[in-house]
Enzyme design. Sequence first.
Site, PDB file in Angstrom:
ATOM      1  N   TYR A  17      42.147  22.923 -61.615  1.00  0.00           N
ATOM      2  CA  TYR A  17      43.375  23.571 -61.137  1.00  0.00           C
ATOM      3  C   TYR A  17      43.917  24.597 -62.127  1.00  0.00           C
ATOM      4  O   TYR A  17      44.152  25.755 -61.769  1.00  0.00           O
ATOM      5  CB  TYR A  17      44.439  22.502 -60.840  1.00  0.00           C
ATOM      6  N   LYS A  23      44.188  28.903 -61.873  1.00  0.00           N
ATOM      7  CA  LYS A  23      45.386  29.752 -61.962  1.00  0.00           C
ATOM      8  C   LYS A  23      45.206  30.820 -63.052  1.00  0.00           C
ATOM      9  O   LYS A  23      45.704  31.937 -62.908  1.00  0.00           O
ATOM     10  CB  LYS A  23      46.632  28.897 -62.219  1.00  0.00           C
TER      11      LYS A  23
END
Length: 246
Positions: free
Chosen positions: A169, A173
């Site tokens: 994750y 980003k």
Amino acid sequence: MNDMSEQTIALVTGANKGIGYEIAAGLGALGWSVGVGARSEEQREAAVVRLRAAGADAFGVPLDVTDDASVAAAARLVEERAGRLDVLVNNAGITGGMPQEPTRVDPATARAAVETNVIGVIRVTNAMLPLLRRSASPRIVNMSSSVGSLTRQSDKDDPLKAGPISGAYAPSKTFLNAVTVQYAKELRDTNILINLGCPGYCATDLNGHRGVRTPEQGAAIAIRLATLPDDGPTGGFFEDDGVVPW
Ligand SMILES: NC(=O)c1ccc[n+]([C@@H]2O[C@H](COP(=O)([O-])OP(=O)(O)OC[C@H]3O[C@@H](n4cnc5c(N)ncnc54)[C@H](OP(=O)(O)O)[C@@H]3O)[C@@H](O)[C@H]2O)c1
């Protein structure tokens, strides 16, 4: 088609719940026409009903950001309804599943996070760009996270301050941040402003509602970046308190 409309037209991806729903509500409260991008028909329509009940001019946009045909159909729907798009908020995102320490992460988890959080943003942005180019003041807001900040992740005093160890994750980003900078670079001679927002740690399904801020608080930075003046920044990364370091 009504491309002469004065009403600002926005599309928010992943707007059926969480921060995306609150972004749609906030933009609707400005009197804008807001497309509720969501893949579940039931949840999408429920969100549209709630937003309309609150006075927003909301309309449903079937949208799975990982699916070419779905995204192309969403662009056609917006074009038929409004003839252009003024603001795109790429909010849809997933963690990919836990645990995800880099030494244990399932490659499928990392691939899923990148597919939605990065490739999905590229797919939607490029499909919507022809419509955004017809706007007088186009804005693109990509919902990132401070967990994607390499500066914060590598803070020697407190590396865990920027969230748990994450092999999927958080790097997705960081990837999104890098891609957004490249968009800003390519689009620098246009009137399109493209920026990244971090909502802070908000209580949503994404984190089992462990966040300490409300989704409405998280939506505020996206609304700010969606309403930037023409001389506003582009290619930046912002949270409520200001600039997030790369
Ligand atoms: N919550 C936080 O603390 C926090 C912090 C930093 C950044 N963010 C970012 O803020 C954004 C919103 O997160 P949230 O906390 O509101 O999470 P959430 O409540 O889990 O909502 C995520 C939204 O994205 C949608 N989505 C996921 N995959 C999709 C796909 N393939 N196509 C279309 N929509 C898809 C979900 O739709 P379904 O309902 O169909 O799954 C849902 O509407 C994300 O980009 C997240 O990374 C959140």
